[in-house]
Design a protein around this motif. Sequence first.
Motif, PDB file in Angstrom:
ATOM      1  N   ARG A   1      60.930  12.223   5.944  1.00 23.26           N
ATOM      2  CA  ARG A   1      61.369  13.407   5.193  1.00 23.26           C
ATOM      3  C   ARG A   1      61.119  14.673   5.994  1.00 23.26           C
ATOM      4  N   GLU A   2      59.918  14.792   6.561  1.00 24.74           N
ATOM      5  CA  GLU A   2      59.593  15.990   7.337  1.00 24.74           C
ATOM      6  C   GLU A   2      60.445  16.079   8.600  1.00 24.74           C
ATOM      7  N   HIS A   3      60.730  14.937   9.214  1.00 25.44           N
ATOM      8  CA  HIS A   3      61.587  14.925  10.406  1.00 25.44           C
ATOM      9  C   HIS A   3      62.995  15.414  10.052  1.00 25.44           C
ATOM     10  N   ALA A   4      63.422  15.114   8.829  1.00 26.58           N
ATOM     11  CA  ALA A   4      64.742  15.556   8.376  1.00 26.58           C
ATOM     12  C   ALA A   4      64.730  17.008   7.923  1.00 26.58           C
ATOM     13  N   GLY A   5      63.554  17.647   7.921  1.00 24.28           N
ATOM     14  CA  GLY A   5      63.455  19.046   7.539  1.00 24.28           C
ATOM     15  C   GLY A   5      63.593  19.293   6.046  1.00 24.28           C
ATOM     16  N   LEU A   6      63.223  18.310   5.241  1.00 25.73           N
ATOM     17  CA  LEU A   6      63.365  18.428   3.789  1.00 25.73           C
ATOM     18  C   LEU A   6      62.014  18.665   3.129  1.00 25.73           C
ATOM     19  N   SER A   7      62.001  19.551   2.160  1.00 28.27           N
ATOM     20  CA  SER A   7      60.800  19.716   1.344  1.00 28.27           C
ATOM     21  C   SER A   7      60.780  18.601   0.300  1.00 28.27           C
ATOM     22  N   ARG A   8      59.662  18.447  -0.385  1.00 33.22           N
ATOM     23  CA  ARG A   8      59.600  17.432  -1.438  1.00 33.22           C
ATOM     24  C   ARG A   8      60.585  17.747  -2.562  1.00 33.22           C
ATOM     25  N   VAL A   9      60.758  19.016  -2.863  1.00 31.78           N
ATOM     26  CA  VAL A   9      61.721  19.409  -3.900  1.00 31.78           C
ATOM     27  C   VAL A   9      63.136  19.023  -3.477  1.00 31.78           C
ATOM     28  N   GLN A  10      63.511  19.365  -2.234  1.00 29.70           N
ATOM     29  CA  GLN A  10      64.853  19.046  -1.742  1.00 29.70           C
ATOM     30  C   GLN A  10      65.085  17.538  -1.686  1.00 29.70           C
ATOM     31  N   PHE A  11      64.079  16.828  -1.190  1.00 24.29           N
ATOM     32  CA  PHE A  11      64.199  15.371  -1.095  1.00 24.29           C
ATOM     33  C   PHE A  11      64.292  14.753  -2.489  1.00 24.29           C
ATOM     34  N   GLY A  12      63.494  15.282  -3.425  1.00 18.57           N
ATOM     35  CA  GLY A  12      63.524  14.788  -4.795  1.00 18.57           C
ATOM     36  C   GLY A  12      64.898  14.926  -5.422  1.00 18.57           C
TER      37      GLY A  12
END
Length: 286
Positions: A36-47
């Motif tokens: 997720r972090e490698h993709a540059g996504l926050s937990r909110v965005q990933f959620g």
Amino acid sequence: MTTDHVEPAVPGGECQREPDPSDSLRTFGAVVQALREHAGLSRVQFGELVRFSKHTVESVELGRRMPDASFVERAEEALGNTGALRHSARFLTRGEAGLAAWFRQWARLEKVAVSLCTYECRLIPGLLQSEEYARAVFDNSIPPLSDEQLEAQVTARLARQPMLAERPNVTFHFIVEEHVFRRPLGGAEVMRGLLDHVLELTAPRNVTLQVMPMDAESHGCLDGPVQLLETPERRRLAYSEGQQNGRLISGPKEVSLLYQCYDTLRSQALNPKDSRGLLERLRGER
């Protein structure tokens, strides 16, 4: 090795919280977080992408929740579709209340083993402990356990014992040091009950107990307790436990050496008939 499959979604679409995270859950969660972090996504965005709340994403990443199939599939698609999450999810195992994290894998292997050998020099083996003896063991935990924790420990330990009777075609063999039976852990009444319990559990043909006498001049397992088992695929594995840790041993050379040590100890211990006679005498003394 036995594994649990990914669980189906529970009502409400949330992943199920575990009583105590397993190593596999922590590892899976760390992989999800790294991707997720490698993709540059926050937990909110990933959620939002996987249609789970930020809190569920956090719980999965910290190993607190078992991800359901929909979470794995959506996370896989959102994080590159490499197959890494689908593959690793097949090896996820649940946390089990009352069992130490380092023992859980061995406890699962016990359930399918075709033979199990145990040498113990500290306590009566968990598979042979009476409820009162197990309670006395956990009463001595440092730091002290809460009432809820103690009950969970006792329940988990006793839950393993039915396999002795339920699996009559599996060979269970125990070698226990004589001094362990002489130590009055929990008091005389607890030990009387324990001796009765051990004599009852080791009466069936598939369960054998040998006592290593205190006056023995030779000893094949001075390096400490060990457990050995054979899987349905005829693979031999070993398990060694110490202070706050345990180790599954799968290397053929090391496992072979431990089997040699155990076989040597078996020849040095009292035979099963004399071992039962000793326990009966100890029972009469209490």
